[in-house]
Design an enzyme around this catalytic site. Structure first.
Site: not given
Length: 281
Positions: A12, A16, A18, A143, A166
């Protein structure tokens, strides 16, 4: 921060946080394997790294397909005989308010499949390369949003919400981190997880309809801390909130829950018992 002669895979990494991580690693001298789904963004990321004197190559894969995860691992093996750092950063967000349940190419709940199962399988596939690169590091970008896994309904066929999906997938990453760290003890490979920053200014956050609170640079600092800081040598199985060690949801420290998740993950990814013994020492 010098990383000459090191090979690093960042999933990824065409957008963003990454991408920021990949560009910084490239600028520090690492050979960066850039992963994403979009060839155009991949080419642009590689060009940005090369413009700063770095070395990079783009590998395309849709992590919503376990077959593509395996192809990604094969592509990595074809390009290097060792891997120094693996950063499992790719993921999908909550989908915003009213998000509908979606499934992966393999029929699994999408967020569990992309955010957790893909990284689980990719890590297992690449463990031999990481062992060859030891001392090596694995960083799982999780997260602070976490929810205990419901083993009676892991695929959330009842009472679905994008936020619940998520948060469950992100906690699964942390259970995997703690579990794998124990199994890799003595191999020279460390594995840690983190919440990089709250509501970074990323496509994922904007798609969820949330106003960004943090910069991607702040998140990148936290990820790079786990990936490269000398202070974290031999420290493994930890969860960090930014650059500060913290505690995850209680389920992460439940041995029974970790064993159940491992068995389920091996089953869902179709790994043989022989393979699992080799890849899970």
């Amino acid at each position: 921060m010098e990383h000459k002669d090191k090979t690093i895979l960042v999933t990824g990494s065409t957008d963003g946080v990454g991408r920021v991580v990949a560009e910084r690693l490239g600028a520090a001298g690492a050979r960066v394997l850039v992963h994403g789904r979009d060839a155009g963004r991949g080419k642009a990321t590689v060009a940005a790294i090369e413009a700063k004197g770095g070395e990079a190559e783009f590998l395309a894969a849709d992590l919503a397909s376990l077959a593509e995860v395996r192809r990604l691992a094969e592509a990595v093996r074809a390009r290097t005989d060792r891997l120094d750092i693996l950063i499992n950063n790719a993921g999908v967000g909550t989908g915003g308010q009213g998000a509908k349940r979606q499934v992966s190419a393999d029929g699994y709940e999408l967020r569990f499949a992309v955010n957790y199962l893909a990284g689980f399988l990719l890590t297992c596939e690449l463990l031999p390369l990481l062992k060859a690169g030891a001392p090596a590091r694995i960083v799982n970008v999780a997260s602070a949003g976490q929810q205990a896994i419901d083993f009676d309904d892991v695929m959330l066929t009842h009472g679905y919400s994008g936020v619940r999906a998520y948060c469950q997938s992100k906690l699964a990453q942390i259970l995997f981190t703690v579990d794998l760290a124990q199994q890799l003890e003595g191999t020279g490979i460390t594995v840690n997880a983190l919440h990089p920053a709250s509501y970074m200014d990323t496509t994922m956050v904007r798609q969820a309809g949330v106003r960004p609170l943090s910069s991607v640079e702040t998140g990148a600092d936290a990820i790079l801390n786990l990936a490269t800081s000398p202070a974290l040598e031999r420290r493994s199985g930890r969860y960090f909130d930014g650059q500060r060690e913290s505690r995850a949801d209680a389920q992460a420290y439940d041995k029974k829950a970790r064993r159940r998740l491992r068995a389920l993950s091996l089953e869902l990814t179709g790994q043989s018992s022989a393979t699992s013994k080799e890849q899970h020492p």
